[in-house]
Design an enzyme around this catalytic site. Structure first.
Site, PDB file in Angstrom:
ATOM      1  N   GLU A  40      62.065  36.883  42.014  1.00  0.00           N
ATOM      2  CA  GLU A  40      61.367  36.763  40.735  1.00  0.00           C
ATOM      3  C   GLU A  40      59.980  36.226  41.056  1.00  0.00           C
ATOM      4  O   GLU A  40      59.828  35.061  41.437  1.00  0.00           O
ATOM      5  CB  GLU A  40      62.112  35.806  39.797  1.00  0.00           C
ATOM      6  CG  GLU A  40      61.391  35.520  38.495  1.00  0.00           C
ATOM      7  CD  GLU A  40      62.022  34.382  37.712  1.00  0.00           C
ATOM      8  OE1 GLU A  40      61.270  33.627  37.053  1.00  0.00           O
ATOM      9  OE2 GLU A  40      63.261  34.232  37.765  1.00  0.00           O
ATOM     10  N   ARG A  44      52.454  32.815  37.415  1.00  0.00           N
ATOM     11  CA  ARG A  44      51.676  31.578  37.371  1.00  0.00           C
ATOM     12  C   ARG A  44      50.470  31.649  38.303  1.00  0.00           C
ATOM     13  O   ARG A  44      49.637  30.751  38.306  1.00  0.00           O
ATOM     14  CB  ARG A  44      52.552  30.386  37.776  1.00  0.00           C
ATOM     15  CG  ARG A  44      53.591  30.026  36.730  1.00  0.00           C
ATOM     16  CD  ARG A  44      54.410  28.826  37.125  1.00  0.00           C
ATOM     17  NE  ARG A  44      55.142  29.025  38.361  1.00  0.00           N
ATOM     18  CZ  ARG A  44      56.221  28.331  38.700  1.00  0.00           C
ATOM     19  NH1 ARG A  44      56.683  27.396  37.887  1.00  0.00           N
ATOM     20  NH2 ARG A  44      56.839  28.560  39.828  1.00  0.00           N
ATOM     21  N   LYS A 128      68.253  33.675  30.560  1.00  0.00           N
ATOM     22  CA  LYS A 128      67.951  32.593  31.495  1.00  0.00           C
ATOM     23  C   LYS A 128      68.309  31.267  30.831  1.00  0.00           C
ATOM     24  O   LYS A 128      68.181  31.118  29.605  1.00  0.00           O
ATOM     25  CB  LYS A 128      66.461  32.636  31.846  1.00  0.00           C
ATOM     26  CG  LYS A 128      65.985  31.583  32.832  1.00  0.00           C
ATOM     27  CD  LYS A 128      64.509  31.817  33.148  1.00  0.00           C
ATOM     28  CE  LYS A 128      63.972  30.785  34.121  1.00  0.00           C
ATOM     29  NZ  LYS A 128      62.557  31.083  34.489  1.00  0.00           N
TER      30      LYS A 128
END
Length: 314
Positions: A40, A44, A128
């Site tokens: 993943e 950011r 999630k």
């Protein structure tokens, strides 16, 4: 193969924050060598999109997703780069619907039953759970699993090699996200060997291979009885007779009354999670014997020194 099934079989999804796209491909290759062909890549950093694009192009066996997707623009860039799933840290109904409408697998971050119900109302069956440890960990998921029978989770946040099995032993966990094998300083130092080692260690923790028992093929029921009596007499092992075998001691030795797979017998290796173990070995080129794979055991095609080898669910 269905992306969710692949995520389940891989079991651990490394969460990567990468500042230099040139390091993306060697990082991905280290993860693949270590046994975790998934990542993943979080949005950011400015390098995320290019990192995803390069991994998709050069490491095709890698299952690549985008994380920390907060805007429609990021979602579009991730999809255009070739991701197979998208993850967000929180539950934003607008972004979640946007990604779903694009036909992309979406796993929004949730922390409360209310957020989970909203995700389910959009047709999602996997979300999630973030940040996992700070929100009550696996104990909380077990508590809320009752009313949400069809919901599964990918916990991320505070998951590490010490508590990994606490999560994965719960059958509602599809996989865990983690960063401990892809620490920022290791990526910056290009220490791919250490990342590969930590990845392999994580896989071994997840699968937990242990010797379960050794099976010995006897030529006849009489020979099996004679052998079992010898072990009992010589070593004081307890003897438990079954229809087709004897188990000795604490089931460390199995004596077959009639020959089973394996010229001399078989070696049983137990694992924490049989489906993931089978998928792991298949991804590394090992074959299994047709007709000898089920939800309790899986026989490898090849023997080792005259012994068949099979995995068994612990």
């Amino acid at each position: 193969m269905d992306v969710l099934q692949r995520i389940y079989e891989i079991g651990i999804v490394p969460v990567i924050a990468i500042d230099d796209a040139d390091k993306a491909v060697p990082l991905a290759r280290a993860l693949v060598k270590g046994g975790l062909p998934a990542a993943e890549v979080t949005f950011r950093t400015a390098a995320a999109e290019e990192a995803i694009r390069r991994i998709v192009a050069e490491v095709p066996e890698m299952l690549v997703g985008a994380g920390t997707v907060l805007t429609k623009e990021q979602a579009d860039r991730a999809i255009d780069a070739g991701v197979q799933f998208i993850v967000s840290p929180g539950f934003n109904p607008e972004i979640t619907k946007y990604v779903i409408d694009k036909g992309m697998l979406m796993m929004p971050g949730t922390a409360t039953p209310g957020e989970m119900e909203q995700a389910m109302s959009m047709g999602l069956s996997v979300v999630k759970f973030f940040p996992a440890e700070q929100n009550g960990g696996v104990a909380k998921l077990k508590a809320v699993a009752g009313p949400y029978q069809n919901l599964r989770w990918m916990p991320t946040g505070g998951v590490n090699e010490k508590n990994l099995l606490d999560y994965l032993k719960f059958n509602k966990i599809i996989a865990c996200g983690g960063t401990w094998m892809v620490k920022k300083d290791l990526i910056e130092a290009e220490n791919w060997d250490e990342i590969e080692r930590l990845t392999r260690q994580a896989v071994q923790t997840m699968l937990g291979f242990q010797l379960a028992h050794i099976g010995i093929n006897a030529d006849s029921p009489g020979e099996a009885t004679k052998a079992a009596n010898m072990f009992a007499t010589m070593f004081g092992f307890a003897m438990k007779e079954g229809e087709n075998n004897y188990f000795m001691g604490k089931n460390e030795i199995e004596i077959l009354k009639t020959p089973f797979p394996g010229r001399l017998g078989h070696i049983a290796i137990s694992t924490n999670t049989l489906p993931r173990a089978v998928a792991y070995f298949k991804s590394r080129g090992f074959a299994f014997k047709e007709g000898y794979v089920n939800d309790k055991l899986a026989y490898f095609e090849d023997e080792i020194a005259g012994f068949a080898v099979h995995l068994t669910q612990r």
